[in-house]
Design a protein around this motif. Structure first.
Motif, PDB file in Angstrom:
ATOM      1  N   SER A   1      -3.449 -59.551 -18.076  1.00  0.00           N
ATOM      2  CA  SER A   1      -2.177 -59.220 -18.718  1.00  0.00           C
ATOM      3  C   SER A   1      -1.272 -60.434 -18.916  1.00  0.00           C
ATOM      4  O   SER A   1      -0.360 -60.403 -19.737  1.00  0.00           O
ATOM      5  N   ASN A   2      -1.518 -61.523 -18.181  1.00  0.00           N
ATOM      6  CA  ASN A   2      -0.737 -62.754 -18.345  1.00  0.00           C
ATOM      7  C   ASN A   2      -1.509 -63.838 -19.099  1.00  0.00           C
ATOM      8  O   ASN A   2      -1.101 -65.002 -19.092  1.00  0.00           O
ATOM      9  N   ASN A   3      -2.618 -63.443 -19.725  1.00  0.00           N
ATOM     10  CA  ASN A   3      -3.439 -64.364 -20.521  1.00  0.00           C
ATOM     11  C   ASN A   3      -3.830 -65.620 -19.742  1.00  0.00           C
ATOM     12  O   ASN A   3      -3.788 -66.732 -20.259  1.00  0.00           O
ATOM     13  N   LEU A   4      -4.206 -65.434 -18.474  1.00  0.00           N
ATOM     14  CA  LEU A   4      -4.643 -66.550 -17.639  1.00  0.00           C
ATOM     15  C   LEU A   4      -6.165 -66.635 -17.676  1.00  0.00           C
ATOM     16  O   LEU A   4      -6.847 -65.640 -17.436  1.00  0.00           O
ATOM     17  N   THR A   5      -6.669 -67.786 -17.980  1.00  0.00           N
ATOM     18  CA  THR A   5      -8.109 -68.003 -18.074  1.00  0.00           C
ATOM     19  C   THR A   5      -8.681 -68.266 -16.690  1.00  0.00           C
ATOM     20  O   THR A   5      -8.189 -69.147 -15.972  1.00  0.00           O
ATOM     21  N   PRO A   6      -9.713 -67.521 -16.287  1.00  0.00           N
ATOM     22  CA  PRO A   6     -10.335 -67.785 -14.988  1.00  0.00           C
ATOM     23  C   PRO A   6     -10.822 -69.227 -14.904  1.00  0.00           C
ATOM     24  O   PRO A   6     -11.297 -69.797 -15.887  1.00  0.00           O
TER      25      PRO A   6
ATOM     26  N   THR B   1     -13.489 -71.660 -13.065  1.00  0.00           N
ATOM     27  CA  THR B   1     -14.711 -71.648 -12.264  1.00  0.00           C
ATOM     28  C   THR B   1     -15.317 -73.041 -12.082  1.00  0.00           C
ATOM     29  O   THR B   1     -16.384 -73.164 -11.489  1.00  0.00           O
ATOM     30  N   ASP B   2     -14.640 -74.069 -12.565  1.00  0.00           N
ATOM     31  CA  ASP B   2     -15.252 -75.396 -12.532  1.00  0.00           C
ATOM     32  C   ASP B   2     -14.545 -76.413 -11.642  1.00  0.00           C
ATOM     33  O   ASP B   2     -15.077 -77.477 -11.384  1.00  0.00           O
ATOM     34  N   ASP B   3     -13.334 -76.107 -11.154  1.00  0.00           N
ATOM     35  CA  ASP B   3     -12.584 -77.085 -10.368  1.00  0.00           C
ATOM     36  C   ASP B   3     -11.715 -76.354  -9.346  1.00  0.00           C
ATOM     37  O   ASP B   3     -10.704 -75.754  -9.708  1.00  0.00           O
ATOM     38  N   ILE B   4     -12.082 -76.457  -8.069  1.00  0.00           N
ATOM     39  CA  ILE B   4     -11.344 -75.728  -7.035  1.00  0.00           C
ATOM     40  C   ILE B   4      -9.900 -76.203  -6.908  1.00  0.00           C
ATOM     41  O   ILE B   4      -9.063 -75.476  -6.385  1.00  0.00           O
ATOM     42  N   THR B   5      -9.594 -77.388  -7.378  1.00  0.00           N
ATOM     43  CA  THR B   5      -8.220 -77.897  -7.291  1.00  0.00           C
ATOM     44  C   THR B   5      -7.323 -77.345  -8.398  1.00  0.00           C
ATOM     45  O   THR B   5      -6.118 -77.523  -8.347  1.00  0.00           O
ATOM     46  N   LYS B   6      -7.901 -76.694  -9.382  1.00  0.00           N
ATOM     47  CA  LYS B   6      -7.118 -76.136 -10.497  1.00  0.00           C
ATOM     48  C   LYS B   6      -7.107 -74.607 -10.452  1.00  0.00           C
ATOM     49  O   LYS B   6      -7.204 -73.939 -11.466  1.00  0.00           O
ATOM     50  N   ALA B   7      -6.964 -74.081  -9.252  1.00  0.00           N
ATOM     51  CA  ALA B   7      -6.969 -72.630  -9.051  1.00  0.00           C
ATOM     52  C   ALA B   7      -5.840 -71.980  -9.850  1.00  0.00           C
ATOM     53  O   ALA B   7      -4.753 -72.532  -9.987  1.00  0.00           O
ATOM     54  N   VAL B   8      -6.119 -70.799 -10.364  1.00  0.00           N
ATOM     55  CA  VAL B   8      -5.154 -70.050 -11.180  1.00  0.00           C
ATOM     56  C   VAL B   8      -4.051 -69.500 -10.274  1.00  0.00           C
ATOM     57  O   VAL B   8      -4.333 -68.808  -9.289  1.00  0.00           O
ATOM     58  N   PRO B   9      -2.771 -69.799 -10.599  1.00  0.00           N
ATOM     59  CA  PRO B   9      -1.678 -69.259  -9.785  1.00  0.00           C
ATOM     60  C   PRO B   9      -1.477 -67.765 -10.030  1.00  0.00           C
ATOM     61  O   PRO B   9      -1.445 -67.310 -11.168  1.00  0.00           O
ATOM     62  N   ILE B  10      -1.365 -67.012  -8.944  1.00  0.00           N
ATOM     63  CA  ILE B  10      -1.214 -65.559  -8.978  1.00  0.00           C
ATOM     64  C   ILE B  10       0.088 -65.213  -8.259  1.00  0.00           C
ATOM     65  O   ILE B  10       0.510 -65.922  -7.348  1.00  0.00           O
ATOM     66  N   ASP B  11       0.718 -64.092  -8.632  1.00  0.00           N
ATOM     67  CA  ASP B  11       1.949 -63.683  -7.952  1.00  0.00           C
ATOM     68  C   ASP B  11       1.650 -63.158  -6.542  1.00  0.00           C
ATOM     69  O   ASP B  11       0.516 -63.205  -6.079  1.00  0.00           O
ATOM     70  N   HIS B  12       2.655 -62.664  -5.854  1.00  0.00           N
ATOM     71  CA  HIS B  12       2.515 -62.253  -4.453  1.00  0.00           C
ATOM     72  C   HIS B  12       2.034 -60.819  -4.276  1.00  0.00           C
ATOM     73  O   HIS B  12       1.665 -60.427  -3.173  1.00  0.00           O
ATOM     74  N   ALA B  13       2.051 -60.007  -5.317  1.00  0.00           N
ATOM     75  CA  ALA B  13       1.625 -58.614  -5.198  1.00  0.00           C
ATOM     76  C   ALA B  13       0.108 -58.548  -4.994  1.00  0.00           C
ATOM     77  O   ALA B  13      -0.635 -59.433  -5.417  1.00  0.00           O
ATOM     78  N   GLY B  14      -0.343 -57.499  -4.338  1.00  0.00           N
ATOM     79  CA  GLY B  14      -1.780 -57.295  -4.151  1.00  0.00           C
ATOM     80  C   GLY B  14      -2.401 -58.190  -3.100  1.00  0.00           C
ATOM     81  O   GLY B  14      -3.616 -58.278  -2.996  1.00  0.00           O
ATOM     82  N   LYS B  15      -1.563 -58.879  -2.318  1.00  0.00           N
ATOM     83  CA  LYS B  15      -2.041 -59.700  -1.206  1.00  0.00           C
ATOM     84  C   LYS B  15      -1.363 -59.201   0.061  1.00  0.00           C
ATOM     85  O   LYS B  15      -0.154 -59.023   0.090  1.00  0.00           O
TER      86      LYS B  15
END
Length: 189
Positions: free
Chosen positions: A29-34, A36-50
């Motif tokens: 829903s936020n058009n964030l691309t997964p 999978t190639d660089d652990i240092t460029k992890a996709v930022p996610i909000d605090h919900a669902g954690k």
């Protein structure tokens, strides 16, 4: 709390449960691309669902939220254990890094690394019984990402995790979906 318990270091377990359906929907829903190639460029996610859960004796606030405040003392060891809301059976997560980016680094730069405890006769449900009981003994390796508390204070952290999903053609296999992170505040008193 008994003062004799305060005299020596303790191990504090933090269970992190992630609603992976929420994470995937948030990314979509936020058009964030997964990633999978660089652990240092992890996709930022909000605090919900954690959901971070710590033993009741260590709760200072935020129990079962994405922002946990807990009590600990210098010298205590914090053990981050993680799983998906599916107990890693469908979607799975692996916490791979906890990094301070602002405020006090309560770990004082101490290494954060995986440790394991091998239980040769851990109790698991007997899948041949309707209620799973009596439990069966099994060899299980329990792993956690561990760090020693170096001081007290409040810091902002990135908690990184890898999210895996079932392969659409092989239900015995899980594939990397994305590296992700969120930024909880951790307070150690």
């Amino acid at each position: 709390m008994d003062t004799s318990q305060l005299a020596s270091s303790q191990e504090i377990d933090i269970m992190v449960v992630i609603d992976t359906d929420y994470v995937k929907e948030y990314m979509k829903s936020n058009n964030l691309t997964p990633c999978t190639d660089d652990i240092t460029k992890a996709v930022p996610i909000d605090h919900a669902g954690k959901y971070m859960i710590v033993p009741t004796t260590n709760v200072a606030g935020g129990q079962a939220t994405g922002d946990l405040n807990f009590t600990a003392r210098a010298g205590d060891t914090v053990c981050f254990r993680g799983c998906s809301i599916y107990q890693n059976s469908d979607d799975a997560i692996i916490i791979y890094k906890v990094q301070n980016y602002a405020g006090v680094d309560v770990f004082n730069g101490n290494p954060i690394q995986y440790e394991g405890v091998d239980r040769k006769q851990a109790a698991i449900p007997d899948h041949t019984k309707a209620d799973g009981l009596p439990a069966l003994p099994a060899n299980v390796l329990f792993q956690s990402l561990d760090a020693r508390i170096g001081g007290t204070g409040q810091g902002s952290y990135y908690i990184y995790f890898a999210l895996y999903t079932l392969d659409p053609k092989n239900s015995d296999k899980q594939n990397l979906y994305s590296y992700c992170r969120w930024d909880p505040t951790i307070t150690v008193k």
